[in-house]
Design a protein around this motif. Structure first.
Motif, mmCIF file in Angstrom:
data_model
loop_
_atom_site.group_PDB
_atom_site.id
_atom_site.type_symbol
_atom_site.label_atom_id
_atom_site.label_comp_id
_atom_site.label_asym_id
_atom_site.label_seq_id
_atom_site.Cartn_x
_atom_site.Cartn_y
_atom_site.Cartn_z
ATOM 1 N N TYR A 33 37.641 41.107 45.897
ATOM 2 C CA TYR A 33 38.491 42.379 46.776
ATOM 3 C C TYR A 33 37.628 42.607 47.792
ATOM 4 C CZ TYR A 33 40.489 42.410 41.983
ATOM 5 O OH TYR A 33 41.183 41.777 40.742
ATOM 6 N N PHE A 45 42.953 49.657 48.895
ATOM 7 C CA PHE A 45 43.074 48.227 48.800
ATOM 8 C C PHE A 45 43.416 47.534 50.076
ATOM 9 C CE2 PHE A 45 43.811 44.392 46.653
ATOM 10 C CZ PHE A 45 44.956 43.746 47.177
ATOM 11 N N SER A 48 43.126 40.885 47.669
ATOM 12 C CA SER A 48 42.587 40.428 46.782
ATOM 13 C C SER A 48 42.319 38.849 46.706
ATOM 14 C CB SER A 48 43.230 40.837 45.284
ATOM 15 O OG SER A 48 44.472 40.445 45.139
ATOM 16 N N MET A 95 35.502 41.005 40.059
ATOM 17 C CA MET A 95 35.730 41.220 38.442
ATOM 18 C C MET A 95 35.722 39.700 37.721
ATOM 19 S SD MET A 95 39.434 42.824 36.966
ATOM 20 C CE MET A 95 39.283 44.142 38.013
ATOM 21 N N ALA A 99 39.870 42.606 32.972
ATOM 22 C CA ALA A 99 39.887 43.816 33.769
ATOM 23 C C ALA A 99 39.220 44.987 33.080
ATOM 24 C CB ALA A 99 41.477 44.077 33.987
ATOM 25 N N ARG A 100 39.296 44.756 31.606
ATOM 26 C CA ARG A 100 38.417 45.926 30.871
ATOM 27 C C ARG A 100 37.078 46.349 31.290
ATOM 28 N NH1 ARG A 100 38.340 42.282 25.706
ATOM 29 N NH2 ARG A 100 35.975 41.950 25.758
ATOM 30 N N ASP A 101 36.520 45.071 32.004
ATOM 31 C CA ASP A 101 35.012 45.400 32.563
ATOM 32 C C ASP A 101 34.976 45.990 33.967
ATOM 33 O OD1 ASP A 101 34.037 42.377 30.823
ATOM 34 O OD2 ASP A 101 33.830 44.082 30.212
ATOM 35 N N GLY A 102 36.198 46.147 34.292
ATOM 36 C CA GLY A 102 36.060 46.934 35.810
ATOM 37 C C GLY A 102 35.763 46.036 36.808
ATOM 38 N N TYR A 103 35.931 46.618 38.080
ATOM 39 C CA TYR A 103 35.286 46.012 39.371
ATOM 40 C C TYR A 103 33.701 46.383 39.369
ATOM 41 C CZ TYR A 103 40.026 46.474 41.001
ATOM 42 O OH TYR A 103 41.313 46.347 41.186
ATOM 43 N N PHE A 105 31.409 46.888 42.380
ATOM 44 C CA PHE A 105 31.433 47.055 43.791
ATOM 45 C C PHE A 105 29.962 46.831 44.615
ATOM 46 C CE2 PHE A 105 35.441 49.136 44.949
ATOM 47 C CZ PHE A 105 35.923 49.421 43.893
ATOM 48 N N GLY A 106 30.312 46.430 45.460
ATOM 49 C CA GLY A 106 28.883 46.141 46.383
ATOM 50 C C GLY A 106 28.826 47.767 46.971
#
Lengths: 114, 109
Positions: A33, A45, A48, A95, A99-103, A105-106
């Motif tokens: 993303y 957003f 993706s 990801m 999804a339960r582990d989430g994004y 992010f850098g």
């Protein structure tokens, strides 16, 4: 702990120039993303990317923007003909298959268009 | 359309409990994320709720009611380092998230 790596951390560019923001997502992640955050505003957003193609894009992500995954590790955002209002922090995120582990992010690229 | 509402600011005392509420109206809703964002840094993942109910993770818990379009993040035993912005985000079937404006939490001694 695996990380998402973004380069450069800061980029200053003149209006009308093209910029390429680079990201190395976590190696076994499947979804990639780009989000952006204008100073003091919400995270928005942009796009993706899954299975080597764009899966969803926002209204912001117009013809000025493009993404590429040129090899097995890099994920880039190109902004053509930059405008003053493109100044923002651009976050790459990845990801895994849940999804339960989430994004993850850098740390972001701060883009300033002058 | 997509709409996420959360309070702009909250203040709490070290050691106390604080609840940050979030309401959402999102088409294609899949689940609800909470992220923490310190000033000048990237968001970091706290929780994801897809089913109704409370999920507890150490000092942080998150609740979801899909029928009411409502979630909250509960922070217990507040520490000074918990001072940050807390972002509620609705994750959709299309695989994107719509974020709220964030709640800036200030923890005072």
């Amino acid at each position: 702990e695996p990380e998402v790596t973004q380069t450069p951390s800061h980029q200053v560019t003149q209006m009308g120039q093209e910029v390429i923001l680079r990201c190395v997502p976590i190696s076994n992640h499947l979804y990639f993303y780009w989000y952006r955050q204008i100073l003091g505003q919400k995270v928005e957003f942009l796009v993706s990317f899954y299975n080597n193609e764009i899966s969803e894009k926002s209204e912001i992500f117009d013809d000025q923007f493009s993404v590429e995954r040129p090899d097995g590790s890099n994920f880039t955002l190109k902004i053509r003909s930059t405008k003053l209002e493109d100044s923002a922090m651009y976050f790459c995120a990845s990801m895994g298959d849940k999804a339960r582990d989430g994004y993850t992010f850098g740390s972001g690229t701060r883009l300033t268009v002058v | 359309g997509q709409n996420i509402d959360q309070p702009t600011e909250m203040t709490a005392t070290e050691g106390a409990i604080v609840q940050i509420n979030c309401t959402y109206q999102t088409s294609g809703f899949n689940g609800l994320f909470w992220y923490q964002q310190h000033a000048g840094e990237a968001p970091t993942f706290l929780s994801y709720n897809v089913l109704d109910g409370l999920e507890e993770k150490g000092r942080f818990s998150s609740f979801l009611s899909r029928s009411k379009g409502y979630s909250y993040l509960l922070l217990k035993e507040l520490q000074m380092k918990d001072s940050a912005s807390y972002l509620c985000a609705a994750y959709t079937n299309a695989g994107k998230s719509t974020f709220g404006d964030g709640t800036t939490l200030t923890v005072k001694p």
